[in-house]
Design an enzyme around this catalytic site. Structure first.
Site, PDB file in Angstrom:
ATOM      1  N   GLY A 167     -88.282  95.239   2.593  1.00 30.40           N
ATOM      2  CA  GLY A 167     -87.348  94.375   3.308  1.00 30.40           C
ATOM      3  C   GLY A 167     -85.956  94.405   2.700  1.00 30.40           C
ATOM      4  O   GLY A 167     -85.796  94.367   1.479  1.00 30.40           O
TER       5      GLY A 167
ATOM      6  N   GLY B 118     -98.612  89.865  -2.454  1.00 32.34           N
ATOM      7  CA  GLY B 118     -99.427  88.871  -1.754  1.00 32.34           C
ATOM      8  C   GLY B 118     -98.659  87.608  -1.431  1.00 32.34           C
ATOM      9  O   GLY B 118     -97.426  87.572  -1.457  1.00 32.34           O
TER      10      GLY B 118
ATOM     11  N   GLN C 259     -93.634  93.935 -14.023  1.00 26.75           N
ATOM     12  CA  GLN C 259     -92.295  93.645 -13.525  1.00 26.75           C
ATOM     13  C   GLN C 259     -91.859  92.206 -13.791  1.00 26.75           C
ATOM     14  O   GLN C 259     -90.803  91.788 -13.335  1.00 26.75           O
ATOM     15  CB  GLN C 259     -92.180  93.993 -12.032  1.00 26.75           C
ATOM     16  CG  GLN C 259     -92.925  93.080 -11.087  1.00 26.75           C
ATOM     17  CD  GLN C 259     -93.003  93.684  -9.678  1.00 26.75           C
ATOM     18  OE1 GLN C 259     -93.649  94.699  -9.468  1.00 26.75           O
ATOM     19  NE2 GLN C 259     -92.336  93.062  -8.726  1.00 26.75           N
TER      20      GLN C 259
ATOM     21  N   LYS D 285     -83.906  92.089   2.611  1.00 26.25           N
ATOM     22  CA  LYS D 285     -83.601  90.842   1.924  1.00 26.25           C
ATOM     23  C   LYS D 285     -83.386  91.132   0.441  1.00 26.25           C
ATOM     24  O   LYS D 285     -82.451  90.613  -0.174  1.00 26.25           O
ATOM     25  CB  LYS D 285     -84.777  89.863   2.109  1.00 26.25           C
ATOM     26  CG  LYS D 285     -84.651  88.557   1.345  1.00 26.25           C
ATOM     27  CD  LYS D 285     -83.809  87.563   2.119  1.00 26.25           C
ATOM     28  CE  LYS D 285     -83.511  86.365   1.255  1.00 26.25           C
ATOM     29  NZ  LYS D 285     -84.714  85.730   0.692  1.00 26.25           N
ATOM     30  N   ASP D 286     -84.255  91.929  -0.157  1.00 24.62           N
ATOM     31  CA  ASP D 286     -84.059  92.351  -1.544  1.00 24.62           C
ATOM     32  C   ASP D 286     -83.455  93.752  -1.541  1.00 24.62           C
ATOM     33  O   ASP D 286     -84.124  94.754  -1.777  1.00 24.62           O
ATOM     34  CB  ASP D 286     -85.385  92.313  -2.305  1.00 24.62           C
ATOM     35  CG  ASP D 286     -85.150  92.433  -3.796  1.00 24.62           C
ATOM     36  OD1 ASP D 286     -84.047  92.858  -4.206  1.00 24.62           O
ATOM     37  OD2 ASP D 286     -86.069  92.122  -4.571  1.00 24.62           O
TER      38      ASP D 286
ATOM     39  N   LYS E 140     -84.882  84.131   6.108  1.00 26.14           N
ATOM     40  CA  LYS E 140     -86.182  83.518   5.852  1.00 26.14           C
ATOM     41  C   LYS E 140     -86.610  83.800   4.421  1.00 26.14           C
ATOM     42  O   LYS E 140     -86.436  84.900   3.900  1.00 26.14           O
ATOM     43  CB  LYS E 140     -87.215  84.065   6.835  1.00 26.14           C
ATOM     44  CG  LYS E 140     -86.936  83.604   8.261  1.00 26.14           C
ATOM     45  CD  LYS E 140     -88.208  83.411   9.068  1.00 26.14           C
ATOM     46  CE  LYS E 140     -87.833  82.984  10.491  1.00 26.14           C
ATOM     47  NZ  LYS E 140     -88.975  82.512  11.252  1.00 26.14           N
TER      48      LYS E 140
ATOM     49  N   GLU F   1     -93.354  85.500   6.485  1.00 26.42           N
ATOM     50  CA  GLU F   1     -92.890  86.196   7.686  1.00 26.42           C
ATOM     51  C   GLU F   1     -92.196  87.529   7.396  1.00 26.42           C
ATOM     52  O   GLU F   1     -92.251  88.449   8.209  1.00 26.42           O
ATOM     53  CB  GLU F   1     -91.926  85.288   8.467  1.00 26.42           C
ATOM     54  CG  GLU F   1     -92.658  84.193   9.218  1.00 26.42           C
ATOM     55  CD  GLU F   1     -91.686  83.196   9.814  1.00 26.42           C
ATOM     56  OE1 GLU F   1     -91.328  83.359  10.993  1.00 26.42           O
ATOM     57  OE2 GLU F   1     -91.265  82.265   9.087  1.00 26.42           O
TER      58      GLU F   1
ATOM     59  N   HIS G 124     -93.040  89.691   5.059  1.00 23.65           N
ATOM     60  CA  HIS G 124     -94.108  90.699   4.956  1.00 23.65           C
ATOM     61  C   HIS G 124     -94.678  91.051   6.327  1.00 23.65           C
ATOM     62  O   HIS G 124     -94.969  92.220   6.605  1.00 23.65           O
ATOM     63  CB  HIS G 124     -95.258  90.165   4.083  1.00 23.65           C
ATOM     64  CG  HIS G 124     -94.872  89.842   2.690  1.00 23.65           C
ATOM     65  ND1 HIS G 124     -94.919  88.553   2.186  1.00 23.65           N
ATOM     66  CD2 HIS G 124     -94.449  90.621   1.671  1.00 23.65           C
ATOM     67  CE1 HIS G 124     -94.541  88.567   0.921  1.00 23.65           C
ATOM     68  NE2 HIS G 124     -94.252  89.809   0.577  1.00 23.65           N
TER      69      HIS G 124
END
Lengths: 281, 281
Positions: A147, A31, A61, A149-150, A184, A35, A37
């Protein structure tokens, strides 16, 4: 758009999608949508009949000293953004629905974890793999979106899907960037004005590393030195790591060959930023 | 009947079943089929459009001193029996197909394991849960069939399906017995003539325990004493355990209440026999 919070309601929806032979794209999140997501939802919307979004801050986690309780939540805003993104179904269960008892079954991840950000987050990926095993079985998606990004998370989930033989196609969505290249992140707002300018050095260093490799450099050490030098010269941040590994196995390599990842983490005053690129050498 | 040994071939078959909206009944086994397995196949045949049998001796569920290498195998005989039982598809992968590398992801089971036969088989149920997670994802059955002869395995799998939210209905098939009540087992042939007669005492003791409970007895200790006394009076075997637990949680109880299991294990000269009954008190 439909919003359900119990597994029973979710199953009923999924059954009806399946009976209609509709393909399901799944975007699992904690949640507080940003951007990144929305980009995942956009891709899912393009490629599937149905888009399912899960919103669940997964206690499994978070480590004992991490921020489970203070993790940001905003259900109302998330619902509006999801509706705009064309989501068909939001699954937003309470913790008691996902874990009615202390878990007696957990997935243990033994590889791809003692590197990058995983090194300082013991058990984190066990929690990720366990909750995704549950969610995958509930949602039964054709495709699941994550994503880049990770990148470590993508690698771990790629392994989970492959080793546990989930009939799911993982879609790794490229990192979205500001116009100046900065990846981002909701954490970017915690940079001060000077740091915000400096932070562009992360992506710049990765791009220069890529160029060096494309020109023929094959020494991991040389490339790490270049990245480190660009970041330390151009920012006031403290480098947490600069690592080059093969991808998605995330194993140590000495000579640059095959699919590799160059990943960095840099601590600024109030924000720790990460970025990475993958390159086929 | 079709026989496949690769995951790719299996998936192709499963996809075509799913596209035809056919229900799938799944009987996972380690092969060397006996009457217990045939009963599972018979039930699966009655209740589903398609019956899938897997035959895979899973190294992950054998301890270092257990009999993985010498576990009996007879592919030809299994195929004949499966064909007679109306199996549609046999999946019989080599170890390298199921575990191309050292597993990096495993399921850890934390409850229902330190009792009954699990007490002396550390890690056994982790191996069972891991291979079933893989097989469930490959076969995607509507129903999966397991024999109540191994009640602890049924309990562990019941928990796995429930906690990991597999969209699968577990069917626990009652133990099949000889005319004199002895639970059928491939190990019964290892009893000598006298032991074969004595061995009927196991089921007799469970039936008498049930009768005592139905008459109103609620003390676990009293019922255990009855079972122990009947077995030790009537057999030359050595009692490994006589246990009463709730079912399927397999937790310790003192007062008999709810759904319970009475389980016994007895060592004869060349055969260790197990048996159990479940009772709704």
């Amino acid at each position: 758009m439909n919003i359900v919070s119990t597994i029973q309601e979710l199953r009923k929806e999924i059954r009806s999608f399946k009976q209609g032979n509709l393909t399901i794209g799944f975007v699992p999140t904690m949640g507080y949508l940003h951007e990144g997501h929305l980009k995942l939802l956009e891709e899912a919307r393009k490629e599937n009949d149905i888009v399912v979004l899960s919103i669940f801050v997964n206690p499994l986690q978070f480590g004992p000293n991490e921020d489970f309780d203070s993790y940001p939540r905003n259900a109302e805003r998330d619902q509006k953004l999801a509706e705009q993104a064309g989501v068909d179904l939001i699954f937003t269960p309470p913790v008691t629905e996902m874990y009615p008892d202390e878990p007696a079954y957990t997935v243990i991840v033994k590889k791809r974890i003692d590197v990058l950000c995983g090194r300082s987050r013991k058990g984190h990926f066990d929690g990720v793999a366990t909750v995704l095993t549950k969610l995958f079985n509930m949602v039964q998606p054709d495709k699941a979106y994550f994503g880049m990004k990770d990148a470590q998370q993508v690698a771990v989930i790629d392994g989970l899907i492959s080793e546990f033989n989930f009939p799911i196609h993982l879609v790794a969505v490229p990192t979205i960037r500001e116009e100046d290249g900065l990846a981002k992140s909701s954490r970017n707002v915690n940079l001060n004005d000077r740091e915000r300018i400096e932070a562009t050095a992360l992506y710049k260093s990765l791009c220069e590393a890529k160029e060096l490799i494309l020109k023929g450099e094959r020494s991991k050490q040389k490339v790490i030195e270049l990245v480190t030098s660009i970041i330390s010269t151009n920012t006031s941040g403290k480098i947490d790591y600069v690592e080059i590994l093969n991808y998605p196995k995330l194993e140590e390599i000495e000579v640059l060959h095959g699919n590799i990842i160059i990943a960095v983490a840099v601590k600024f005053t109030n924000a720790r930023l990460i970025d990475n690129i993958t390159i086929e050498v």
